[in-house]
Design a protein around this motif. Structure first.
Motif, PDB file in Angstrom:
ATOM      1  N   UNK A   1      -3.379  -8.313   7.909  1.00 26.73           N
ATOM      2  CA  UNK A   1      -3.258  -8.110   6.687  1.00 26.73           C
ATOM      3  C   UNK A   1      -2.631  -6.554   6.434  1.00 26.73           C
TER       4      UNK A   1
ATOM      5  N   UNK B   1      -4.765   2.264  11.384  1.00 23.58           N
ATOM      6  CA  UNK B   1      -6.082   2.583  10.236  1.00 23.58           C
ATOM      7  C   UNK B   1      -7.048   1.466  10.604  1.00 23.58           C
ATOM      8  N   UNK B   2      -8.340   1.730  10.058  1.00 26.14           N
ATOM      9  CA  UNK B   2      -9.235   0.683  10.167  1.00 26.14           C
ATOM     10  C   UNK B   2     -10.076   0.518  11.482  1.00 26.14           C
TER      11      UNK B   2
ATOM     12  N   UNK C   1      -3.703  -3.726   5.050  1.00 24.14           N
ATOM     13  CA  UNK C   1      -4.546  -2.628   4.810  1.00 24.14           C
ATOM     14  C   UNK C   1      -4.406  -1.876   6.447  1.00 24.14           C
ATOM     15  N   UNK C   2      -4.152  -2.324   7.286  1.00 26.93           N
ATOM     16  CA  UNK C   2      -4.116  -2.039   8.790  1.00 26.93           C
ATOM     17  C   UNK C   2      -2.832  -1.142   9.299  1.00 26.93           C
TER      18      UNK C   2
ATOM     19  N   UNK D   1       0.734  -1.263  -0.132  1.00 22.93           N
ATOM     20  CA  UNK D   1      -0.124  -0.034   0.035  1.00 22.93           C
ATOM     21  C   UNK D   1       0.774   1.312  -0.017  1.00 22.93           C
TER      22      UNK D   1
END
Lengths: 382, 382, 382, 382
Positions: free
Chosen positions: D158, D149-150, D160-161, D61
């Motif tokens: 994963x 985040x999240x 994304x966090x 990311x």
């Protein structure tokens, strides 16, 4: 009505909770330390207290909390007189009233005095329950709340700038639903005061009711008597000392007026602390821990530090470590409090109200993690 | 030292600034309205004031600000006596002291009285400069700061819950660097009070020094005399009325004890306001605007509303619009204040300190946009 | 694993919730307005969408919220391609995914296009329940979230500074637990745009799916078709218009390229609004209220205003009042939103994220008071 | 216009600042660590980068900051392709663009890859000045921004966090106006990882470019090569390790798959740490300090700890103390960071954005006191 014919007068009955170390007398009740005071549950419409105040230099101030909210704060000028805490309230409902001494015991003013002689009220006094937790705080000007009130530019050393209410001690206790006591004195340390005076150390007077006071009246009032530790055993003792010991490294030395002997914590040429002098501070910390433990066998002891800099933090950790290793006492720890910032400074370049609120938030969070009976949610807010 | 031999005593000299409408006398000075008081610049070490307080039911409270920071708040019980505002400060430096009456004029207690007879101090009184802006506030309990202090559960109607300090009036004035006056009374409206009583409307007494007071003593003190508008011409008049007029639609009617005539603002069956009665409120608003304008020819007039609901806002806009169209007066406007929320409620289900801070932030921002001499940055914070 | 063999592909099934006015087609789904998008409940581990983007000048941006938290925001360059919204999550648990078009419909770029063709995922799509409340927002750049993202110094008019997420529309809907739609266009008004152009008014295109778009492709996509109001009846319509109509008084006039006719809202010499021109604005407001009411018979209509000044507020109140009196419609009101301040300004001198949060807090509080099914506590926070 | 004919393409020129440890190549530039990336000053209207991404499990990311404000965050799926960072901006003015790798180096996915091949833009690249201060951060999941985040309920491990933007490293560097690098890995410690694996310790790979990566491609990319310390000498090295070493006391042991040998940090029966095992942690801390010092002769080294509990703090103080005493190195200290609370928790029961902001505020305040060139006021806010 202006004159309430139902008012009755009495000395401080059993139902009145007393906070802070005392000489054992409730007639009158002498308030020595900051944060000391009384707590009352009253069904009546009106409540007065008879106070007696005296001083040569430093007059007392008090604050009143009604059902948990601060409603008044005032100077008490010299004399014996009645003060009305509230009037005109509905009969029947229980009003919870707390009166606090807002300023520290004044070691420099032998004439300083604050006593409560009696109450005048209608209705009934109901008992005030113990809180599930007891905390004792031992500290210096930070713990005295010096600077927690007043404009930033204020620099006079006078009682008005002290607050026992907007103070991390009161806020931490409130957040944890704890009863608490405070022993504190501006400028004092664990080994010496800010000006290297070895008499002005909190351990020297820890065993006495309020041993930093002087003068015959205070002696007669029992300030120098041994404290009765069995009567109030805290779950935690929070020691916030070191800031003035650190300052002493940077300040002029002190000469014993009796012996002419000089005392000075020294800096090395590179600005670091002289190791020998640092060692004496560490020994003082160890000895104080021993003393506190001997008087409070079951208490968690937490040495907190950092609201005005971290200079001695390594020494504090070393001393606490050495004490723990030597004694096997595992119930002692160190916790760093948030440093004052430009945003949180109060009067007299001391932590302001916001600094105390931040310190209380962090300390309450820490204590909640280690004290089984600590109450409450996440807030220390008022 | 306890007894300062340098103290001198005098009545309120010219150098003392007086705030609020008065009867013209400074010997003694009678404080009628909330937020009224005195402002002093003193080089001395100590300052006392001689107060006289009386009441049958509602005792006065005062607050003291030292160099802009609130340092004390206390009840004044009946009698004439001296209060120390500060002591022990350094000689020479100028201390800025402000004493405020913390509670509203008490229309329900003819015996309520607060006077300042004299000052006692050392050092010199220096003049207090005018601020570049003057604001007059006219309102009800919200403007009186009812509920801005105290625990949320408090419901007794007593003076302790009023604050002139944690009040949008004081905070707005501070943010704009303005002198200000407040005329306010809990329960009153622009046409009637919350209980439909047509006597209890602020316009009725706007022309008098403090015309809502009753009793012979207040009359003798000049409370009912015409106010001298020429002596203090505000840059802005902020009217915060309508909340009780709205309440009157929902409450029982009022019967004139003299004539037996009944008054009641009515709701339609569907819960909307009866148009005829709404019209009388609008006419009252128009008439009040005319009156304010006639007394304050150059002032910006702002009708503010919304801290306890918006029910009458359309009527207020209509009335201000009609007044402007009819008179050609363009110097009038309406501004919505933020509604109280669960987070900002104070005692007595009234706006708390946080609600007043939010209202002051929004109002100060609005006034800064329309008043050329409005000072300051973006904050109304204290 | 990089390539998930269980992925299956399908067009937007029934289980996928679609937000925003559409042309009725889900294959592909064309996203016209800001805040439009899709909502998915998926038990699978991975989710992709096939998008198609086009533009001459203003490229589309999207945001993705996973279980309510914003996790990504990206520009979509021209083309048709697959985007992965998440991957690698645990199978079985339900992931709630929301994809929003972050920028407004672009009236100035006939080539602007954003479509969703298909989904690719493993696991099962579960239905997304309706929220108990529906809100429609109609507005200008403020409602488009222009300036809610980006550094303060940004002044270029480009899509990146628009946000549908840190936007009072989304935050209000979240606070009230509402589904919502947004119709908005920077620079447009209720009567004219900021530059006096009478074509650029929202009422003109309210009846169409997205009538402010131009070009053959948009026409073929049905943007100019009548909107099917019966299919989505909001509980409230929030109109935030007037800011550009106010601006038009201060800006240059507009000349009709076809007829040569000039249009200009005029100021009087003293800087006040010309009454005649103000009257045409009020008429436009009335007519728009009639139109909204005719299309949304049961909706509460609230005209909100104030995030960039209050100049037209009296006119708005007059118009709403006149509309209500004339039609008997009592289900319409006005609400003032907090003005942008130095503290809350975003990019392009437009309301920043903090301004949107404050507006949402106040608006949600107001709507909670008047909409029976409005959900939630006091916060609009994320 | 959609297709900008002025765009030119080039590899990463000298004017492009590169952040983070690299293999020395800019063609392509491989981004190993979280927070690594590029910084560009461009006068043009449009900027693209050509990226190459790969992975088996954990996709990369990135986040983009434009003139200091975060504007986009997106997943990079596998492949080599162009991404547009901005377009449509005014020619001439300088746009400051920063692209960061938002996720940590992924030790568990040998296929994970993120490279930048080239830029495409119009206008001119201007040099990006060095900041006056350089800081290196070494840590675990906290420093990787795991959970920043999240939604709170997220528990999948994963990418994304993870956030490099809402991260105390970036926020502290911003507050101090510092360039910075981050070396971090979830689960790793100073002696072992959370599961007692002695290979997963940061000191083991500190000397390499990114020695925790595995697989032939990473080896070929130079991840295991020695880092060139002379080319980037930080003013401060911040080590935030210990949280996983502490966890290892509570977790199951680890068995060496090669030798069968078991490793386990043990607790005593009373729940306290086994002294012998604690000693090995302290030795690891000392050795790591020696290593850091040997590579960074002039840096202030600060060991920070506390965002997820304080269990090992006494051991950290002991080790730092012992190291200092033994080596005479006075340029090392310890600083406690604020603990995560219910209010500040993020996803995966890790510190959320608010926890990172608080940590940055405290750490920046501390570093400002000890680093002469530290910039800025009091804020770490964005």
């Amino acid at each position: 009505m202006k004159n309430n014919p139902k008012l009755k007068e009495m000395t401080l009955a059993e139902a009145v909770r007393v906070h802070g170390r005392t000489n054992g007398s409730r007639s009158p009740l002498t308030l020595f330390w900051t944060g000391s005071g009384i707590e009352v549950n009253l069904t009546g419409t009106e409540l007065w207290i008879e106070v007696e105040a005296d001083y040569e230099t430093y007059e007392p101030w008090i604050s009143v909390l009604l059902n948990g909210a601060p409603i008044s704060r005032q100077m008490l000028t010299a004399g014996r007189y009645w003060i009305c805490l509230f009037r005109g309230m509905s009969a029947g409902s229980v009003k919870h009233v707390r009166l606090l001494k807002d300023i520290q015991a004044m070691s420099e003013d032998p004439d300083a005095l604050l006593q409560i002689h009696a109450l005048r009220f209608d209705g009934d006094l109901l008992p005030v329950a113990d809180k599930p937790l007891k905390i004792e705080f031992v500290g210096d000007s930070i713990t005295s709340g010096e600077g927690a009130i007043g404009a930033r530019e204020e620099m006079d050393w006078i009682p008005v700038w002290f607050s026992a209410v907007h103070n991390y001690t009161a806020l931490t206790a409130e957040a944890l639903n704890a009863d608490y006591r405070v022993l504190s004195q501006s400028g004092w340390g664990v080994l010496t005061s800010w000006d290297n005076n070895p008499r002005n150390r909190m351990p020297r007077i820890y065993d006495q009711v309020c041993g930093l006071l002087s003068g015959r009246r205070n002696e007669e009032l029992g300030a120098l008597e041994p404290n009765d530790f069995r009567s109030w055993q805290p779950d935690a003792v929070i020691v916030n000392l070191g800031t003035n010991d650190e300052g002493a490294f940077h300040n002029a030395g002190w000469q014993d007026p009796a012996t002419g002997e000089r005392r000075k914590k020294r800096l090395n040429e590179d600005g670091s602390y002289n190791e020998e002098d640092l060692g004496t501070v560490e020994q003082a910390i160890e000895r104080f821990l021993e003393l506190i433990r001997s008087r409070n066998p079951r208490a968690r002891i937490v040495w907190v530090y950092g609201m005005l800099g971290l200079g001695l933090m390594p020494a504090i950790y070393r001393a606490v470590d050495a004490y723990g290793k030597r004694t096997g006492d595992r119930n002692v720890s160190v916790f760093q409090l948030p440093n004052m910032t430009e945003e949180t400074v109060g009067s007299r370049v001391h932590p302001g109200r916001l600094a105390h609120e931040r310190a209380a938030r962090e300390l309450a969070g820490y204590l909640r993690g280690i004290l089984p009976r600590a109450g409450g949610g996440s807030g220390s807010g008022r």
